[in-house]
Scaffold this active site. Sequence first.
Site, PDB file in Angstrom:
ATOM      1  N   TYR A  24      -5.536   2.854   5.466  1.00 20.61           N
ATOM      2  CA  TYR A  24      -4.545   2.339   4.508  1.00 20.61           C
ATOM      3  C   TYR A  24      -4.488   3.252   3.286  1.00 20.61           C
ATOM      4  O   TYR A  24      -3.413   3.552   2.746  1.00 20.61           O
ATOM      5  CB  TYR A  24      -4.903   0.913   4.090  1.00 20.61           C
ATOM      6  CG  TYR A  24      -3.926   0.349   3.088  1.00 20.61           C
ATOM      7  CD1 TYR A  24      -2.601   0.093   3.452  1.00 20.61           C
ATOM      8  CD2 TYR A  24      -4.303   0.105   1.768  1.00 20.61           C
ATOM      9  CE1 TYR A  24      -1.687  -0.397   2.522  1.00 20.61           C
ATOM     10  CE2 TYR A  24      -3.394  -0.384   0.846  1.00 20.61           C
ATOM     11  CZ  TYR A  24      -2.091  -0.634   1.222  1.00 20.61           C
ATOM     12  OH  TYR A  24      -1.183  -1.113   0.303  1.00 20.61           O
ATOM     13  N   GLN A 127       0.901  -1.320 -14.270  1.00 19.93           N
ATOM     14  CA  GLN A 127       2.033  -0.949 -13.410  1.00 19.93           C
ATOM     15  C   GLN A 127       2.702  -2.198 -12.874  1.00 19.93           C
ATOM     16  O   GLN A 127       2.046  -3.118 -12.374  1.00 19.93           O
ATOM     17  CB  GLN A 127       1.537  -0.077 -12.245  1.00 19.93           C
ATOM     18  CG  GLN A 127       2.592   0.238 -11.209  1.00 19.93           C
ATOM     19  CD  GLN A 127       2.596  -0.741 -10.042  1.00 19.93           C
ATOM     20  OE1 GLN A 127       1.546  -1.235  -9.649  1.00 19.93           O
ATOM     21  NE2 GLN A 127       3.771  -1.024  -9.505  1.00 19.93           N
ATOM     22  N   TYR A 129       5.875  -3.662 -10.309  1.00 19.40           N
ATOM     23  CA  TYR A 129       6.906  -3.434  -9.290  1.00 19.40           C
ATOM     24  C   TYR A 129       8.120  -4.290  -9.598  1.00 19.40           C
ATOM     25  O   TYR A 129       8.007  -5.337 -10.250  1.00 19.40           O
ATOM     26  CB  TYR A 129       6.378  -3.868  -7.911  1.00 19.40           C
ATOM     27  CG  TYR A 129       5.555  -2.836  -7.184  1.00 19.40           C
ATOM     28  CD1 TYR A 129       6.063  -1.584  -6.902  1.00 19.40           C
ATOM     29  CD2 TYR A 129       4.264  -3.145  -6.739  1.00 19.40           C
ATOM     30  CE1 TYR A 129       5.307  -0.650  -6.204  1.00 19.40           C
ATOM     31  CE2 TYR A 129       3.508  -2.220  -6.044  1.00 19.40           C
ATOM     32  CZ  TYR A 129       4.036  -0.972  -5.782  1.00 19.40           C
ATOM     33  OH  TYR A 129       3.298  -0.044  -5.096  1.00 19.40           O
ATOM     34  N   THR A 155       7.333   0.941 -11.484  1.00 19.16           N
ATOM     35  CA  THR A 155       7.476   1.716 -10.243  1.00 19.16           C
ATOM     36  C   THR A 155       8.792   1.376  -9.551  1.00 19.16           C
ATOM     37  O   THR A 155       9.056   0.209  -9.252  1.00 19.16           O
ATOM     38  CB  THR A 155       6.288   1.443  -9.305  1.00 19.16           C
ATOM     39  OG1 THR A 155       5.090   1.833  -9.983  1.00 19.16           O
ATOM     40  CG2 THR A 155       6.404   2.215  -8.003  1.00 19.16           C
ATOM     41  N   ARG A 164       4.107   2.458   7.518  1.00 18.64           N
ATOM     42  CA  ARG A 164       2.918   3.321   7.651  1.00 18.64           C
ATOM     43  C   ARG A 164       2.300   2.996   9.000  1.00 18.64           C
ATOM     44  O   ARG A 164       1.632   1.982   9.161  1.00 18.64           O
ATOM     45  CB  ARG A 164       1.971   3.061   6.490  1.00 18.64           C
ATOM     46  CG  ARG A 164       2.717   3.329   5.184  1.00 18.64           C
ATOM     47  CD  ARG A 164       1.984   3.052   3.941  1.00 18.64           C
ATOM     48  NE  ARG A 164       2.931   3.011   2.837  1.00 18.64           N
ATOM     49  CZ  ARG A 164       2.859   2.167   1.814  1.00 18.64           C
ATOM     50  NH1 ARG A 164       1.859   1.322   1.731  1.00 18.64           N
ATOM     51  NH2 ARG A 164       3.773   2.187   0.870  1.00 18.64           N
ATOM     52  N   HIS A 275       5.150   8.659  -4.384  1.00 17.70           N
ATOM     53  CA  HIS A 275       4.237   7.580  -4.005  1.00 17.70           C
ATOM     54  C   HIS A 275       3.147   8.109  -3.062  1.00 17.70           C
ATOM     55  O   HIS A 275       2.690   7.410  -2.167  1.00 17.70           O
ATOM     56  CB  HIS A 275       5.028   6.451  -3.346  1.00 17.70           C
ATOM     57  CG  HIS A 275       4.524   5.064  -3.660  1.00 17.70           C
ATOM     58  ND1 HIS A 275       5.138   4.240  -4.556  1.00 17.70           N
ATOM     59  CD2 HIS A 275       3.461   4.360  -3.188  1.00 17.70           C
ATOM     60  CE1 HIS A 275       4.483   3.083  -4.613  1.00 17.70           C
ATOM     61  NE2 HIS A 275       3.466   3.131  -3.810  1.00 17.70           N
TER      62      HIS A 275
HETATM   63  C1  FNR Z   1      -0.637   3.659  -3.990  1.00 19.94           C
HETATM   64  N1  FNR Z   1       0.352   3.861  -4.949  1.00 19.94           N
HETATM   65  C2  FNR Z   1       0.804   2.804  -5.705  1.00 19.94           C
HETATM   66  N2  FNR Z   1       1.726   3.010  -6.684  1.00 19.94           N
HETATM   67  C3  FNR Z   1       2.138   1.993  -7.468  1.00 19.94           C
HETATM   68  O1  FNR Z   1       2.967   2.212  -8.348  1.00 19.94           O
HETATM   69  N3  FNR Z   1       1.616   0.741  -7.285  1.00 19.94           N
HETATM   70  C4  FNR Z   1       0.700   0.450  -6.309  1.00 19.94           C
HETATM   71  O2  FNR Z   1       0.253  -0.681  -6.179  1.00 19.94           O
HETATM   72  C5  FNR Z   1       0.298   1.515  -5.471  1.00 19.94           C
HETATM   73  N4  FNR Z   1      -0.592   1.289  -4.454  1.00 19.94           N
HETATM   74  C6  FNR Z   1      -1.091   2.344  -3.734  1.00 19.94           C
HETATM   75  C7  FNR Z   1      -2.072   2.102  -2.770  1.00 19.94           C
HETATM   76  C8  FNR Z   1      -2.644   3.186  -2.098  1.00 19.94           C
HETATM   77  C9  FNR Z   1      -3.714   2.927  -1.109  1.00 19.94           C
HETATM   78  C10 FNR Z   1      -2.212   4.503  -2.391  1.00 19.94           C
HETATM   79  C11 FNR Z   1      -2.843   5.688  -1.705  1.00 19.94           C
HETATM   80  C12 FNR Z   1      -1.215   4.726  -3.313  1.00 19.94           C
HETATM   81  C13 FNR Z   1       0.802   5.233  -5.261  1.00 19.94           C
HETATM   82  C14 FNR Z   1      -0.093   5.866  -6.314  1.00 19.94           C
HETATM   83  O3  FNR Z   1       0.090   5.259  -7.559  1.00 19.94           O
HETATM   84  C15 FNR Z   1       0.205   7.365  -6.477  1.00 19.94           C
HETATM   85  O4  FNR Z   1       1.571   7.553  -6.735  1.00 19.94           O
HETATM   86  C16 FNR Z   1      -0.203   8.175  -5.261  1.00 19.94           C
HETATM   87  O5  FNR Z   1      -1.456   7.746  -4.765  1.00 19.94           O
HETATM   88  C17 FNR Z   1      -0.280   9.644  -5.627  1.00 19.94           C
HETATM   89  O6  FNR Z   1      -0.561  10.426  -4.520  1.00 19.94           O
HETATM   90  P1  FNR Z   1      -2.039  10.951  -4.171  1.00 19.94           P
HETATM   91  O7  FNR Z   1      -2.658  11.446  -5.446  1.00 19.94           O
HETATM   92  O8  FNR Z   1      -2.762   9.787  -3.625  1.00 19.94           O
HETATM   93  O9  FNR Z   1      -1.786  12.015  -3.171  1.00 19.94           O
END
Ligand code: FNR
Length: 384
Positions: A24, A127, A129, A155, A164, A275
């Site tokens: 995940y 953050q 949504y 976001t 996914r 994201h």
């Molecule tokens: C996220 N991301 C994310 N973004 C957001 O705005 N709210 C959220 O709840 C989440 N949840 C989330 C869960 C998981 C497991 C991941 C991996 C990512 C996106 C996160 O904030 C961010 O944009 C990315 O993780 C950036 O990419 P990298 O650094 O993981 O490659």
Amino acid sequence: MIISASTDYRAAAKRRLPPFLFHYLDGGSYAEHTLRRNVEDLADIALRQRVLNDMSELDLTTRFFDETLSIPLALSPVGLTGMYARRGEVQAAKAAESKGIPFTMSTVSVCPIEEVAPAIERPMWFQLYILKDRGFMRNVLERAKAAGVTTLIFTVDMPVPGSRYRDAHSGMSGPNAAARRVLQAMTHPHWAWNVGLRGKPHDLGNISTYRGNPTGLADYIGWLGENFDPSISWKELEWIREFWDGPMIIKGILDPDDARDAVSFGADGVVVSNHGGRQLDGTPSTARALPAIADAVKGQLKIIADSGVRTGLDVVRMLALGADCVMLGRAYIYALAVDGEAGVCNLLDLIEKEMRVAMVLTGARTIDDINADMLVRELKQAAR
Ligand code: FNR
């Protein structure tokens, strides 16, 4: 042994976590092209090496709205952080505070705002949504304000969730998911004891506080699926702009036209982000999207960049491509899963050390010295 920020924590997290959680975290949407490009394109950015400039004094601090950051870095919002380590949001927030950078709490975190905010002195970022349940949005914003949150990250790149595929294979969703998760927990005793048993309640803290009843993992997936709102537009964001007194940052901008719209809307910042490759597969990587966005809006609002950042060198690259600040997502969760707060502190130390080496060898004494002049443009073009 942890030596490299980029690979060692990921490998250790893979061993430590039940597969449904590792995948995940680690996975992206559809064929995962964007996920891979984020990392590869960033690693491909070549920097000009400069020497003999007396680089004995470096200053990595930066001002960001009313805050001073010890390095231009913040922790991205990551849903379910408390499933990766016991009360994971609290541990990550403490690590960020001890390093002098902000922690961003996700809407869909395990610990509620009221558990994390009092555990640290530094104001956290929150953050939000866009959700169909506007009552929840208003409630959680009021609670964030009451808890002293300064900066709101809104976001916008999840009006619908991207598919996914790994989740269906790993047991996060799909047939017999609950039974598969129990079996996986039993074969990962360290996680089962520390997080599975002692990390309870495994709730969506912010949502159950609002609804007044507990929410489990199955509710999480169901609630997310039902609650994202594809009808949203800039107009809908106006009440939030009016309600929120502090900086409001729009997360999930990948196109210069949207960045200009964010300026017209009155946003204080944008997060250039796809994201982490978890939404529209096939978008450009952040490293590719960022320069055009910086050309369009730099100086009119703050530019944060995330997606694909794994090392201190990557942080410097994002700054050179036009970011004012950088966010870490998966990288810090891998470290959290392995060694909790201490793991995140160690990762941030490794990142800072790597930034220092990069700054000395590129002739940048301050964060403001890191800019597009540092990029090896001609060589990159000639090589293609
Ligand atoms: C996220 N991301 C994310 N973004 C957001 O705005 N709210 C959220 O709840 C989440 N949840 C989330 C869960 C998981 C497991 C991941 C991996 C990512 C996106 C996160 O904030 C961010 O944009 C990315 O993780 C950036 O990419 P990298 O650094 O993981 O490659």
